[in-house]
Design a protein around this motif. Structure first.
Motif, PDB file in Angstrom:
ATOM      1  N   HIS A 193      -6.693   5.788   1.725  1.00  0.00           N
ATOM      2  CA  HIS A 193      -6.919   7.193   2.059  1.00  0.00           C
ATOM      3  C   HIS A 193      -8.397   7.532   1.921  1.00  0.00           C
ATOM      4  CE1 HIS A 193      -2.713   8.900   1.445  1.00  0.00           C
ATOM      5  NE2 HIS A 193      -2.589   7.610   1.240  1.00  0.00           N
TER       6      HIS A 193
ATOM      7  N   ARG B 279       1.760  14.292   2.155  1.00  0.00           N
ATOM      8  CA  ARG B 279       3.193  13.949   2.103  1.00  0.00           C
ATOM      9  C   ARG B 279       3.980  15.218   2.378  1.00  0.00           C
ATOM     10  NH1 ARG B 279       4.428   8.734   1.931  1.00  0.00           N
ATOM     11  NH2 ARG B 279       3.419   7.594   0.281  1.00  0.00           N
TER      12      ARG B 279
ATOM     13  N   GLY C 162       0.858  -1.178   0.000  1.00  0.00           N
ATOM     14  CA  GLY C 162       0.000   0.000   0.000  1.00  0.00           C
ATOM     15  C   GLY C 162       0.897   1.230   0.000  1.00  0.00           C
ATOM     16  N   ASP C 163       0.513   2.232   0.768  1.00  0.00           N
ATOM     17  CA  ASP C 163       1.328   3.440   0.851  1.00  0.00           C
ATOM     18  C   ASP C 163       2.741   3.063   1.282  1.00  0.00           C
ATOM     19  OD1 ASP C 163      -0.822   4.987   0.149  1.00  0.00           O
ATOM     20  OD2 ASP C 163      -1.312   5.577   2.194  1.00  0.00           O
ATOM     21  N   THR C 164       3.712   3.584   0.534  1.00  0.00           N
ATOM     22  CA  THR C 164       5.116   3.269   0.761  1.00  0.00           C
ATOM     23  C   THR C 164       5.923   4.548   0.634  1.00  0.00           C
ATOM     24  OG1 THR C 164       4.798   1.074  -0.207  1.00  0.00           O
ATOM     25  CG2 THR C 164       7.065   1.866  -0.052  1.00  0.00           C
ATOM     26  N   SER C 165       6.898   4.716   1.510  1.00  0.00           N
ATOM     27  CA  SER C 165       7.789   5.867   1.360  1.00  0.00           C
ATOM     28  C   SER C 165       9.227   5.426   1.608  1.00  0.00           C
ATOM     29  CB  SER C 165       7.405   7.004   2.314  1.00  0.00           C
ATOM     30  OG  SER C 165       7.648   6.647   3.644  1.00  0.00           O
TER      31      SER C 165
ATOM     32  N   SER D  86      -6.174   1.018   5.365  1.00  0.00           N
ATOM     33  CA  SER D  86      -5.014   1.057   4.466  1.00  0.00           C
ATOM     34  C   SER D  86      -5.286   1.912   3.237  1.00  0.00           C
ATOM     35  CB  SER D  86      -4.620  -0.367   4.049  1.00  0.00           C
ATOM     36  OG  SER D  86      -5.699  -0.991   3.384  1.00  0.00           O
TER      37      SER D  86
END
Length: 176
Positions: A87, A124, A33-36, A85
């Motif tokens: 937005h 972000r 899912g969201d990854t940074s 998970s």
């Protein structure tokens, strides 16, 4: 049974680090899912929400990641992720904003206060100190969700705040 995990890794930056981590997660059946990922000084930070449709023991996941040679001397944390998970629509990015120039103490706090004042949600946020002529330069990049009724005043206030500090401000509407 689906298992949703938050994977957080911080350690020395190495070429191939992201490839090794994401490759192993793929091999283990993770749906990212969201990854940074960010280089932080001489280190690096990787964070991701991982969903395993067939289930996954968190201790097994952590051991598998810790066994990667690219993660020697890294701190690996795996925990259950109980929040959504996905937005909500209110966190859809409407604008990207970049403020740059000489390093100015309190800059981050002032910009974040402006976003709060106009009910803009920071989705972000990245900042970086880079070498510059005569002094260090600072670059802040923010991806924000600005409510339509606050768009013009929020962007004007961010631009004015940057100008008061002798910085440049650029923004892009990504929802148009």
């Amino acid at each position: 049974m689906t298992t949703t995990a938050l994977v957080s890794i911080i350690g020395p930056d190495r070429v191939g680090l992201v490839s090794a981590i994401t490759g192993r997660l793929f091999d283990l059946g993770a749906d990212l899912g969201d990854t940074s990922f960010a280089v932080l000084g001489g280190g690096a930070e990787f964070t991701a929400i991982c969903e395993f449709s067939g289930g996954m023991e968190l201790e097994v996941l952590q051991a598998e990641l810790e066994a990667l040679p690219e993660l020697v001397d890294a701190e690996v944390k795996v925990s259950r992720f109980e929040l959504s998970s996905m937005h909500p629509a209110s966190e859809t990015i409407t604008h990207t904003i970049t403020v740059s120039g000489g390093d100015s103490p309190g800059l981050m706090a002032r910009l974040c206060e402006v976003f709060q004042q106009f009910d803009a949600n920071i989705v972000r946020l990245n900042s970086e100190r880079v070498p510059g002529v005569g002094q260090r330069q600072y670059v802040i990049s923010a991806s924000v969700a600005i409510p339509p009724q606050n768009e013009n005043t929020c962007l004007a206030t961010v631009t004015n705040t940057a100008g008061e500090l002798g910085l440049t401000c650029q923004w892009t509407n990504v929802s148009a």
